[in-house]
Design a protein around this motif. Structure first.
Motif, mmCIF file in Angstrom:
data_model
loop_
_atom_site.group_PDB
_atom_site.id
_atom_site.type_symbol
_atom_site.label_atom_id
_atom_site.label_comp_id
_atom_site.label_asym_id
_atom_site.label_seq_id
_atom_site.Cartn_x
_atom_site.Cartn_y
_atom_site.Cartn_z
ATOM 1 N N ARG A 9 -26.224 20.143 -13.451
ATOM 2 C CA ARG A 9 -27.151 19.361 -14.276
ATOM 3 C C ARG A 9 -28.462 19.112 -13.534
ATOM 4 O O ARG A 9 -29.543 19.297 -14.089
ATOM 5 C CB ARG A 9 -26.509 18.035 -14.675
ATOM 6 N N ILE A 10 -28.387 18.721 -12.270
ATOM 7 C CA ILE A 10 -29.581 18.417 -11.486
ATOM 8 C C ILE A 10 -30.427 19.676 -11.294
ATOM 9 O O ILE A 10 -31.649 19.647 -11.476
ATOM 10 C CB ILE A 10 -29.214 17.768 -10.137
ATOM 11 N N SER A 12 -30.463 22.307 -13.208
ATOM 12 C CA SER A 12 -31.015 22.623 -14.528
ATOM 13 C C SER A 12 -32.218 21.735 -14.844
ATOM 14 O O SER A 12 -33.254 22.210 -15.331
ATOM 15 C CB SER A 12 -29.926 22.464 -15.582
ATOM 16 N N GLU A 13 -32.103 20.453 -14.544
ATOM 17 C CA GLU A 13 -33.212 19.526 -14.785
ATOM 18 C C GLU A 13 -34.434 19.909 -13.951
ATOM 19 O O GLU A 13 -35.569 19.813 -14.423
ATOM 20 C CB GLU A 13 -32.793 18.087 -14.483
ATOM 21 N N ALA A 17 -37.985 20.975 -15.553
ATOM 22 C CA ALA A 17 -39.207 20.269 -15.145
ATOM 23 C C ALA A 17 -40.249 21.259 -14.617
ATOM 24 O O ALA A 17 -41.431 21.180 -14.968
ATOM 25 C CB ALA A 17 -38.890 19.217 -14.082
ATOM 26 N N GLU A 121 -34.514 14.244 -5.934
ATOM 27 C CA GLU A 121 -35.652 14.309 -6.848
ATOM 28 C C GLU A 121 -36.978 14.006 -6.139
ATOM 29 O O GLU A 121 -38.034 14.460 -6.588
ATOM 30 C CB GLU A 121 -35.446 13.333 -8.021
#
Length: 151
Positions: A9-10, A12-13, A17, A121
């Motif tokens: 998920r991370i 992919s995010e 972005a 992030e």
């Protein structure tokens, strides 16, 4: 630390972005392009961007199964080395016949940004700032040399 689903998920995010950040930027020919999934248009030549737990990288990957043809492509790129470095504004690492994460023999011309983590992030701006100018410059370089690889 992170389970497989969270990691996926991370990552992919991050790529979503990055894609949204790059979306308004046209390619060297003025057309819209999907920067995270850049297509060279030439079989077995790929532009790979990676964002991992301990580095980020961008590069040209030559994936021809025939290692002699792969070496021929590598040598062909070597003829454009000065042009590549002038366009990129830096030297890149040249690796003939390396094994990729799937155990396949590939050759790479790449630049690596060490000590960043896509899972953090707070590192995303640094990773994006590393990838953005290089993929744009790589696209510019490719628009000049691609005809030599199409035949």
């Amino acid at each position: 630390m992170y389970n497989k689903a969270e990691t996926s998920r991370i990552r992919s995010e991050f790529w979503i972005a990055f894609g949204q950040y790059m979306k308004p930027i046209p390619n060297s020919e003025g057309r819209r392009i999907n920067w995270p999934n850049y297509k060279t248009g030439v079989r077995n030549i790929y532009f790979r961007m990676k964002a991992e737990r301990d580095f980020a990288s961008i590069g040209i990957e030559l994936g021809h199964q025939d290692e002699e043809l792969q070496e021929l492509y590598f040598d062909q790129f070597a003829q454009f080395k000065k042009m590549l470095e002038a366009t990129m504004g830096e030297e890149w690492s040249w690796k003939l016949h390396q094994e990729n994460e799937f155990g396949q023999a590939v050759s790479r011309i790449e630049k690596i940004l060490p000590a960043v983590n896509v899972m953090n992030e707070n590192d995303w701006p640094e990773i994006i700032s590393f990838l953005k100018p290089r993929i744009i410059a790589l696209d510019e370089f490719w628009s000049n040399v691609k005809p030599g690889f199409e035949s």
